[in-house]
Write an enzyme that holds these catalytic residues in place. Structure first.
Site, short mmCIF file in Angstrom:
data_model
loop_
_atom_site.label_atom_id
_atom_site.label_comp_id
_atom_site.label_asym_id
_atom_site.label_seq_id
_atom_site.Cartn_x
_atom_site.Cartn_y
_atom_site.Cartn_z
N CYS A 130 -122.33 83.04 72.12
CA CYS A 130 -121.65 83.93 71.17
C CYS A 130 -120.59 84.78 71.88
O CYS A 130 -120.05 84.38 72.92
CB CYS A 130 -122.67 84.80 70.42
SG CYS A 130 -122.01 85.55 68.91
N ASP A 199 -128.23 92.16 69.11
CA ASP A 199 -127.97 92.91 67.88
C ASP A 199 -129.04 93.97 67.66
O ASP A 199 -128.77 95.02 67.10
CB ASP A 199 -127.91 91.95 66.69
CG ASP A 199 -126.61 91.17 66.74
OD1 ASP A 199 -126.56 90.16 67.46
OD2 ASP A 199 -125.64 91.61 66.11
C1 RUB Z 1 -122.68 88.75 67.39
C2 RUB Z 1 -123.77 88.66 68.40
C3 RUB Z 1 -123.57 89.43 69.68
C4 RUB Z 1 -124.19 90.82 69.54
C5 RUB Z 1 -123.81 91.73 70.70
O1 RUB Z 1 -123.02 88.13 66.17
O2 RUB Z 1 -124.81 88.06 68.21
O3 RUB Z 1 -124.18 88.78 70.74
O4 RUB Z 1 -123.76 91.43 68.34
O5 RUB Z 1 -122.43 91.97 70.70
P1 RUB Z 1 -121.94 88.09 64.98
P2 RUB Z 1 -121.85 93.30 71.38
O6 RUB Z 1 -120.74 87.37 65.49
O7 RUB Z 1 -122.64 87.36 63.87
O8 RUB Z 1 -121.63 89.52 64.61
O9 RUB Z 1 -122.32 93.30 72.79
O10 RUB Z 1 -120.35 93.20 71.26
O11 RUB Z 1 -122.41 94.47 70.63
#
Ligand code: RUB
Length: 323
Positions: A130, A199
């Site tokens: 991701c 998340d």
């Molecule tokens: C995003 C996702 C990221 C976390 C952490 O999912 O799973 O790994 O949100 O991101 P989506 P961060 O694309 O469905 O929002 O470290 O930027 O908070």
């Protein structure tokens, strides 16, 4: 009468729901900013009306996506900072609190990056899943420390957030190998770390992150590759301390099977009720597959994260807009 919610708040909510704004930290930042805008542009006649407006705005933002706890944590942080006896005092304190939140968010990300970078050695290869700004912060800090790092980037179906990761890494000059998700186990042999974001993190150390994280972590364990989760403490989910589970968002099936491709599966039977398409956006990685959770307060084995959670969120209960 429903309190008026500023169009900017409605727009931010829409952008979060459609993933124009996405990723747990970025969502939290945008939500705090939207509350500041609501406070700034208020036409509330009295303090009670102001508080009602801000709570209504928080609800609209909250109801966008259910899994990233950074969103309710951000809303709660800002709403609890509303203070004053007049509308203008309330406005000023809310705006200041939102700014403070956004500054701390950025500082926490920088700080955890430095912690995570200490785990990376010169020449290491990192596999990502991701797009996580917290995870990327670790790589950025390693580069700043003069280490050479390479990356194997999983595409991340169905939304292909891996492309965002690959683009950022290439902007930093990091050599990138982009692979489809199904190739991950094969390429784990070339990786020194799996590095992902989160998340939400549950009290038992379970990590809720983009769908596919748990399978990747299990494969990494089998291959002997350590799994590092980069997550600032805004990702800790206070409700899980009292036994609540984290809701996993189910997104629209068209992300998996676009209308234009539907006939490839259904043939002539376009109304085939025997075909079900499911699209969970996140999964839970059990703590035993996670080697370290890296936060701005240092790194923790997942089993001990509850101690930190209690320290930071011990008194936290209820919905963000409840006083
Ligand atoms: C995003 C996702 C990221 C976390 C952490 O999912 O799973 O790994 O949100 O991101 P989506 P961060 O694309 O469905 O929002 O470290 O930027 O908070």
């Amino acid at each position: 009468d429903q309190p008026a919610v500023d169009p900017v708040v409605a727009e931010t909510a829409e952008d979060i729901a459609t993933m124009e704004i996405r990723g747990a930290a970025t969502i939290a930042d945008a939500a705090a900013d939207a509350l500041a805008t609501q406070a700034d542009r208020t036409d509330a006649a009295d303090p009670a009306a102001f508080r009602d407006e801000l709570r209504a705005a928080a609800k609209v933002l909250y109801e966008t996506r259910p899994t990233a706890v950074s969103l309710p944590n951000a809303l709660r942080y800002v709403l609890r900072g509303m203070a004053g006896d007049t509308v203008s005092e309330l406005r000023a304190s809310t705006i200041a609190r939102a700014e403070e939140f956004r500054t701390e968010l950025e500082q926490a990300q920088d700080q955890l990056g430095k912690v995570g970078a200490n785990r990376l050695r010169d020449g290491d290869v990192v596999m990502t899943h991701c797009h996580s700004t917290d995870a990327l912060s670790c790589i950025e800090a390693a580069l700043d420390a003069g280490k050479h790092v390479e990356a194997i980037v999983k595409e991340t179906r169905p939304r292909k957030q891996g492309h965002i990761t690959a683009r950022q890494l290439r902007e930093w000059g990091v050599p990138v190998t982009l692979i489809v998700d199904n190739a991950a186990r094969r390429y784990l042999d070339d990786a020194d770390h799996v590095l992902v974001g989160a998340d939400s993190i549950a009290a038992d150390g379970g990590v809720i992150n983009k769908i596919g994280t748990s399978g990747l972590a299990v494969n990494a364990r089998e291959r002997g590759v350590p799994v590092m989760v980069a997550a600032q403490t805004i990702k800790l989910h206070p409700d899980t301390m009292t036994g609540h589970t984290v809701a996993i968002e189910m997104r629209d099936e068209s992300e998996v099977l676009p209308d234009a491709e539907r006939a490839d599966v259904t043939g002539e039977r376009s109304d085939d009720e025997g075909l079900v398409v499911e699209n969970p956006a996140f999964d839970v990685t059990p703590p035993r597959y996670v080697d370290a959770i890296v936060t701005e307060r240092g790194q923790f084995p997942p089993e001990s994260i509850v101690t930190l959670m209690r320290d930071l969120f011990g008194e936290t209960t209820g919905e963000p807009w409840e006083p």
